[in-house]
Design an enzyme around this catalytic site. Structure first.
Site, PDB file in Angstrom:
ATOM      1  N   LYS A   1       9.371  -2.753  11.781  1.00 28.26           N
ATOM      2  CA  LYS A   1       9.172  -1.655  10.827  1.00 28.26           C
ATOM      3  C   LYS A   1       7.723  -1.678  10.342  1.00 28.26           C
ATOM      4  O   LYS A   1       7.187  -2.749  10.020  1.00 28.26           O
ATOM      5  CB  LYS A   1      10.083  -1.834   9.612  1.00 28.26           C
ATOM      6  CG  LYS A   1      11.552  -1.915   9.976  1.00 28.26           C
ATOM      7  CD  LYS A   1      12.297  -0.687   9.542  1.00 28.26           C
ATOM      8  CE  LYS A   1      13.770  -0.868   9.857  1.00 28.26           C
ATOM      9  NZ  LYS A   1      14.540   0.349   9.699  1.00 28.26           N
ATOM     10  N   SER A   2       7.123  -0.510  10.280  1.00 27.38           N
ATOM     11  CA  SER A   2       5.738  -0.426   9.823  1.00 27.38           C
ATOM     12  C   SER A   2       5.485   0.973   9.290  1.00 27.38           C
ATOM     13  O   SER A   2       6.031   1.953   9.819  1.00 27.38           O
ATOM     14  CB  SER A   2       4.791  -0.699  10.995  1.00 27.38           C
ATOM     15  OG  SER A   2       3.488  -0.221  10.694  1.00 27.38           O
TER      16      SER A   2
ATOM     17  N   ASP B   1       2.541  -9.418   9.242  1.00 28.19           N
ATOM     18  CA  ASP B   1       1.104  -9.683   9.129  1.00 28.19           C
ATOM     19  C   ASP B   1       0.927 -11.185   8.958  1.00 28.19           C
ATOM     20  O   ASP B   1       0.554 -11.672   7.891  1.00 28.19           O
ATOM     21  CB  ASP B   1       0.526  -8.915   7.935  1.00 28.19           C
ATOM     22  CG  ASP B   1       0.653  -7.422   8.127  1.00 28.19           C
ATOM     23  OD1 ASP B   1       0.177  -6.916   9.146  1.00 28.19           O
ATOM     24  OD2 ASP B   1       1.266  -6.756   7.273  1.00 28.19           O
TER      25      ASP B   1
ATOM     26  N   HIS C   1       9.537  -3.718   3.377  1.00 27.90           N
ATOM     27  CA  HIS C   1       9.159  -3.898   1.964  1.00 27.90           C
ATOM     28  C   HIS C   1      10.411  -4.092   1.098  1.00 27.90           C
ATOM     29  O   HIS C   1      10.440  -4.943   0.202  1.00 27.90           O
ATOM     30  CB  HIS C   1       8.448  -2.646   1.432  1.00 27.90           C
ATOM     31  CG  HIS C   1       7.127  -2.356   2.062  1.00 27.90           C
ATOM     32  ND1 HIS C   1       6.900  -1.225   2.811  1.00 27.90           N
ATOM     33  CD2 HIS C   1       5.956  -3.030   2.035  1.00 27.90           C
ATOM     34  CE1 HIS C   1       5.641  -1.204   3.220  1.00 27.90           C
ATOM     35  NE2 HIS C   1       5.049  -2.299   2.764  1.00 27.90           N
TER      36      HIS C   1
ATOM     37  N   MET D   1       0.850  -1.191   0.000  1.00 28.92           N
ATOM     38  CA  MET D   1       0.000   0.000   0.000  1.00 28.92           C
ATOM     39  C   MET D   1       0.886   1.242   0.000  1.00 28.92           C
ATOM     40  O   MET D   1       0.449   2.336   0.398  1.00 28.92           O
ATOM     41  CB  MET D   1      -0.944  -0.019   1.206  1.00 28.92           C
ATOM     42  CG  MET D   1      -1.892  -1.224   1.157  1.00 28.92           C
ATOM     43  SD  MET D   1      -3.422  -0.991   2.081  1.00 28.92           S
ATOM     44  CE  MET D   1      -2.804  -0.690   3.711  1.00 28.92           C
ATOM     45  N   GLY D   2       2.140   1.088  -0.412  1.00 28.24           N
ATOM     46  CA  GLY D   2       3.053   2.227  -0.484  1.00 28.24           C
ATOM     47  C   GLY D   2       3.648   2.557   0.873  1.00 28.24           C
ATOM     48  O   GLY D   2       3.649   1.724   1.776  1.00 28.24           O
ATOM     49  N   ALA D   3       4.173   3.820   0.990  1.00 27.52           N
ATOM     50  CA  ALA D   3       4.892   4.250   2.206  1.00 27.52           C
ATOM     51  C   ALA D   3       5.952   3.192   2.533  1.00 27.52           C
ATOM     52  O   ALA D   3       6.019   2.674   3.649  1.00 27.52           O
ATOM     53  CB  ALA D   3       3.941   4.473   3.373  1.00 27.52           C
TER      54      ALA D   3
ATOM     55  N   GLU E   1      11.915  -0.450   5.186  1.00 26.62           N
ATOM     56  CA  GLU E   1      12.915  -1.498   4.932  1.00 26.62           C
ATOM     57  C   GLU E   1      12.329  -2.904   4.862  1.00 26.62           C
ATOM     58  O   GLU E   1      12.891  -3.784   4.229  1.00 26.62           O
ATOM     59  CB  GLU E   1      14.007  -1.439   5.993  1.00 26.62           C
ATOM     60  CG  GLU E   1      15.039  -0.365   5.682  1.00 26.62           C
ATOM     61  CD  GLU E   1      15.959  -0.143   6.856  1.00 26.62           C
ATOM     62  OE1 GLU E   1      16.567  -1.117   7.324  1.00 26.62           O
ATOM     63  OE2 GLU E   1      16.054   1.011   7.312  1.00 26.62           O
TER      64      GLU E   1
HETATM   65  O1  PAF Z   1      -0.107  -5.926   3.503  1.00 25.07           O
HETATM   66  C1  PAF Z   1      -0.545  -4.972   2.811  1.00 25.07           C
HETATM   67  O2  PAF Z   1       0.083  -3.936   2.649  1.00 25.07           O
HETATM   68  C2  PAF Z   1      -1.916  -5.111   2.168  1.00 25.07           C
HETATM   69  O3  PAF Z   1      -2.800  -5.810   2.992  1.00 25.07           O
HETATM   70  C3  PAF Z   1      -1.867  -5.736   0.762  1.00 25.07           C
HETATM   71  C4  PAF Z   1      -1.362  -7.157   0.801  1.00 25.07           C
HETATM   72  C5  PAF Z   1      -0.990  -4.885  -0.143  1.00 25.07           C
HETATM   73  C6  PAF Z   1      -3.275  -5.766   0.154  1.00 25.07           C
HETATM   74  O4  PAF Z   1      -3.809  -4.488   0.010  1.00 25.07           O
END
Ligand code: PAF
Length: 282
Positions: free
Chosen positions: A185-186, A151, A38, A31-33, A36
């Site tokens: 990290k979040s 998650d 990601h 979902m962007g933003a 590290e």
């Molecule tokens: O984990 C996330 O950022 C979101 O739940 C995802 C997997 C991109 C779905 O919108």
């Protein structure tokens, strides 16, 4: 050079092109933003696949009416330079109208796995997640898709969805990336005040306490949960919403621990609700 793709049609054409050339495709939905956590998934994908695609889409379907959809951090320029630095080839960045041109009629439901933990706290959240991830999988058709273990419930649900819907995609669960003091990290950490940020390191300490109780032979969930709650309450100003022990990936509550488990917590600070967990394999 990284490219931003805004339409499903163009994404399909690009993917077809790469598939014709037998390229393997790695995919990280986000979902962007980007942080590290990601970037670690993106680097892994760039190392393991010919092409890496990420999506940046703040999915309205997975936000409840009182949640932070409007204020969720958005920074496509920053995301683009970060993704480019770790070898991402394409950012799929659709508008809401592109993804949901009309009211969806056919719904995807996460079922039993979504009735516990985060799913119980956030009704409809995981239905929104599986719906958008299904669509994204059909748009990008990757060979491998990467999801963070932070998650962990989402990861378990996605793995079950891939099995139930026969997506020919390998799901890779990627370890949590932590700050030096242990805070996971979040994208939501930016909502913490300075004092809360310092206190938030204790969330990981509470999980380490649970790990140490487990390592010393404690198998009673209630004892571990009580110790964690007391620790968090004594060391932070946050409100403890959840501390729980569930089997993983089946997500069944454990009273006496026997197999693989995950210990999860959710703590609400003034403007940020943080989640964290550890998975313990028997
Ligand atoms: O984990 C996330 O950022 C979101 O739940 C995802 C997997 C991109 C779905 O919108």
């Amino acid at each position: 050079m990284i490219r931003i793709i805004k339409t499903i049609k163009e994404m399909h054409q690009i993917i077809n092109n790469h598939k014709d050339r037998q390229h393997t495709i790695g995919f990280i939905p986000t979902m962007g933003a980007l942080h590290e956590g990601h970037l670690k998934m993106m680097s892994m994908s760039a190392a393991e696949n010919d092409i890496t695609v990420i999506s940046v889409f703040v999915n309205p379907l997975q936000f409840g009416p009182d949640e932070d959809l409007a204020s969720y951090p958005r920074d496509i320029e920053g995301d683009m330079s970060k993704a480019s630095s770790v070898g991402v080839d394409y950012i799929f960045f659709p508008s809401e109208a592109e993804m949901y041109p009309s009211e969806p009629i056919i719904e995807v439901k996460a079922g039993r796995l979504a009735t516990v933990l985060e799913g119980a706290e956030r009704p409809g959240h995981f239905d929104g997640v599986v719906t958008v991830v299904n669509k994204l999988f059909n748009i990008v058709r990757p060979h491998k898709a990467y999801f963070g273990k932070k998650d962990a419930q989402q990861l378990a649900i996605i793995e079950k969805m891939v099995e139930d819907f026969n997506h020919p995609i390998e799901i890779i669960g990627v370890d949590i990336v932590r700050e030096a003091d242990g805070l996971a990290k979040s994208s939501r950490n930016i909502y913490l005040t300075q004092d809360e940020r310092a206190e938030a390191a204790h969330l990981y300490q509470s999980l380490s306490l649970a790990q140490s109780l487990y390592d010393h032979g404690e198998r009673n969930s209630e004892t571990i949960i009580k110790a964690m709650r007391t620790y968090i309450e004594e060391h932070t100003s946050g409100h403890v919403e959840t501390v729980a022990i569930y089997s993983y990936p089946e997500l069944v509550e454990q009273y006496e621990i026997s197999g693989d488990i995950f210990i999860s917590l959710a703590v609400k600070f003034s403007k940020a609700r943080l989640i964290d967990n550890i998975i313990i394999n028997k």
